[in-house]
Design a protein around this motif. Structure first.
Motif, PDB file in Angstrom:
ATOM      1  N   ARG A  20       1.049  -0.859   0.010  1.00 20.36           N
ATOM      2  CA  ARG A  20       0.367   0.260   0.084  1.00 20.36           C
ATOM      3  C   ARG A  20       0.141   1.464   0.107  1.00 20.36           C
ATOM      4  O   ARG A  20       1.556   1.537   0.427  1.00 20.36           O
ATOM      5  N   CYS A  21       0.952   1.573  -1.175  1.00 19.00           N
ATOM      6  CA  CYS A  21       1.655   2.822  -1.665  1.00 19.00           C
ATOM      7  C   CYS A  21       0.694   4.237  -0.867  1.00 19.00           C
ATOM      8  O   CYS A  21      -0.460   4.212  -0.646  1.00 19.00           O
ATOM      9  N   ASP A  24      -1.743   6.204  -2.574  1.00 19.02           N
ATOM     10  CA  ASP A  24      -3.369   5.315  -1.971  1.00 19.02           C
ATOM     11  C   ASP A  24      -4.484   5.912  -1.745  1.00 19.02           C
ATOM     12  O   ASP A  24      -5.269   5.679  -1.302  1.00 19.02           O
ATOM     13  N   ASP A  25      -3.364   6.954  -0.243  1.00 21.05           N
ATOM     14  CA  ASP A  25      -4.688   6.943   0.624  1.00 21.05           C
ATOM     15  C   ASP A  25      -5.243   8.605   0.596  1.00 21.05           C
ATOM     16  O   ASP A  25      -5.800   8.356   0.207  1.00 21.05           O
ATOM     17  N   ASP A  56      -0.008   9.166  -9.111  1.00 22.29           N
ATOM     18  CA  ASP A  56      -1.046   8.074  -9.177  1.00 22.29           C
ATOM     19  C   ASP A  56      -0.681   6.749  -9.486  1.00 22.29           C
ATOM     20  O   ASP A  56      -0.212   6.490 -10.580  1.00 22.29           O
ATOM     21  N   TYR A  58      -2.452   4.468 -10.208  1.00 22.25           N
ATOM     22  CA  TYR A  58      -3.414   3.817 -11.306  1.00 22.25           C
ATOM     23  C   TYR A  58      -3.938   4.849 -12.517  1.00 22.25           C
ATOM     24  O   TYR A  58      -5.104   4.419 -13.393  1.00 22.25           O
ATOM     25  N   ASN A 244      -2.717  -5.257 -10.743  1.00 23.89           N
ATOM     26  CA  ASN A 244      -2.367  -4.070  -9.546  1.00 23.89           C
ATOM     27  C   ASN A 244      -2.218  -4.336  -8.046  1.00 23.89           C
ATOM     28  O   ASN A 244      -1.274  -3.392  -8.525  1.00 23.89           O
TER      29      ASN A 244
END
Length: 378
Positions: A20-21, A24-25, A56, A58, A244
Motif C-alpha cells: 500500500r503506497c 493510495d490513501d 498516481d 493507477y 494491479n
C-alpha cells in the motif's frame, strides 16, 4: 463450466496483501508521508508536473480517456504497464507456477512471450499457425488438441495482428479458443490493431462476455509513443485487480502519463487518425511498389497486411525464397546503405522474409531505391 479465476492464478498471488503506497490513501495537501524531496526536482529548467512527488499509482485520468476510445465499460477494466512487455511478464508470473506450468504460443509470433516464459521458468507449448500461402491463421483443432494434451498450460498468447505476420486472426478462431472450455487465460495481443482497415479488428469489447480474456494494446504503434513505454491491458475487473496487486507500486511515471493524456485528448486522437491514414496509404503504395519491382529478387508479400509493416520474400536465382540471400540483403542495407529492416527468415512460414516497417514517403522511396541497388549486387 463458468470460468474460475482462482484456478488460474497462483495461490501465493491470490493470498498477496499488495504493497500500500502513500498515494493510495491521500494525494493532496501538505504531503509529508512518502519521503519525497519537498524542494522539488534538481533540474536546471522547471518542468511541468510535480516530478518530486510520486505519481498516481493507477493513472485514472489516462484510463478515463482510454474508456472513451476503446468503448469498454469502466476504468476498472484497464491496467497500465511499462509497455506490453510488463503485461506479458506479469500475466505469466501470476498464472504459472515456476517449473510446472506452461504457456501456449502460435509461431511465428512475438518473441517476448517465450522470453518471459523462460525468465519465469514456465514451459512453452508451440502450435504453429497455418502458414500455407501466407495465411498465418490459427489451426484451431491443433490448438485445442494441444491444450487437452497439456493441462498445465495456464495462458494462451494470440497475436492479432501478428508480428511478424501482419495478419489479423479471424474472430471465429479466437472465439473458438475462448469457448473451448479452456480454463486458463487467453491473451490477445493487439499492438497493431489500429492499422486494421476491415471489420475484424479489436476484440476488446469481448471482455464483458469472456472472463478469461485479456486484451493487450499499446501507445507505441499507432500513437507513435514507443519512447514513453505505455502498454495497456483490458479485462474483467477481478483479473485487472490481480495485475494491479502484483505490479510495482508506481510503475508508470508522471511524464509518461502526462504525454499519454495529451495523446488521448481530442486533438491527440485527431493527429493519431491523421498519421494512421497516412501510414495505411504508404503501406499500400509500398506493397504496390514491391509487387512490381524493377529488378528480380522480390517474391510474394505474405500475410494480411493489417499492421504498419510488410513481410516480403527475397528470392534466389531459382526464384525460391532464400534465407542466405535475404540475410545478405538485410546486412548490406544496414551496413552500407543506411536502411535498417528486419530479417525474419528463420521463423515458420517466413523463409527468405524481410519485415519492412512502413516509413514516410521519403523513407520508403529511399528504401526502394537502395533495395534495388543491393539486389543487383547480392
Amino acid at each position: 463450466m463458468p470460468f474460475d479465476l482462482t484456478k488460474v492464478i497462483r495461490p501465493n498471488i491470490l493470498a498477496l496483501a499488495p504493497y500500500r503506497c502513500a498515494r493510495d490513501d491521500y494525494s493532496s495537501g501538505i504531503l509529508l508521508d512518502a519521503n519525497e524531496n519537498a524542494y522539488g526536482p534538481s533540474l536546471p529548467v522547471e518542468q511541468e508536473g510535480s516530478l518530486n512527488r510520486y505519481p498516481d499509482p493507477y493513472h485514472v485520468k489516462v484510463k478515463e480517456r482510454l474508456l472513451q476510445l476503446r468503448k469498454v465499460p469502466s476504468v476498472a477494466n484497464f491496467f497500465l504497464g511499462v509497455g506490453s512487455d510488463e503485461v506479458i511478464d506479469l500475466v505469466i508470473r501470476v498464472s504459472c507456477v515456476p517449473g510446472k506450468d506452461k504457456i501456449l504460443i502460435t509461431p511465428p509470433t512475438y518473441g517476448m512471450y517465450s522470453v518471459c516464459a523462460q525468465i519465469n521458468d514456465a514451459g512453452v507449448v508451440k502450435c504453429n499457425l497455418d502458414v500455407e500461402e501466407g495465411r498465418f491463421q490459427l489451426k484451431v483443432d491443433e490448438v485445442l488438441a494441444s491444450l487437452k494434451a497439456n493441462p498445465d498450460v495456464k495462458v494462451v498468447f494470440l497475436c492479432s495482428p501478428g508480428n511478424p505476420t501482419g495478419t489479423c486472426l479471424t474472430h471465429d478462431s479466437i472465439r473458438a479458443v475462448l469457448e473451448s472450455g479452456f480454463e486458463g487465460l487467453v491473451v490477445v495481443d493487439e499492438a497493431y490493431v489500429d492499422f486494421v482497415d476491415h471489420a475484424e479488428g479489436s476484440v476488446a469489447s469481448w471482455v464483458e462476455k469472456y472472463p478469461n480474456l485479456l486484451v493487450m494494446q499499446t501507445l507505441s504503434k499507432s500513437f507513435g509513443l514507443a519512447g514513453i513505454r505505455l502498454g495497456i491491458a483490458i479485462g474483467q475487473p477481478d483479473l485487472i485487480q490481480i495485475l494491479n496487486n502484483t505490479k510495482a507500486p508506481y510503475n508508470i511515471g508522471t511524464p509518461s502519463a502526462q504525454i499519454a493524456q495529451e495523446a488521448l485528448s481530442e486533438a491527440g486522437l485527431q493527429k493519431m487518425y491523421e498519421y494512421r491514414s497516412a501510414l495505411i496509404d504508404q503501406r499500400n503504395k509500398l506493397i504496390d511498389s514491391l509487387a512490381s519491382f524493377p529488378v528480380p529478387g522480390i517474391g510474394r508479400i505474405l500475410g494480411g497486411n493489417d499492421a504498419n509493416f510488410v513481410l516480403v520474400q527475397i528470392l534466389n536465382a531459382e526464384n525460391q525464397p532464400c534465407n542466405e540471400r535475404s540475410e545478405k540483403v538485410y546486412k548490406l542495407l544496414a551496413e552500407s546503405k543506411d536502411v535498417v529492416v528486419r530479417f525474419r527468415g528463420k521463423e515458420p512460414g517466413c523463409t527468405g522474409c524481410l519485415r519492412i516497417t512502413v516509413g514516410t514517403p521519403e523513407e520508403n522511396a529511399t528504401l526502394l531505391a537502395r533495395l534495388q541497388e543491393v539486389l543487383t549486387i547480392v
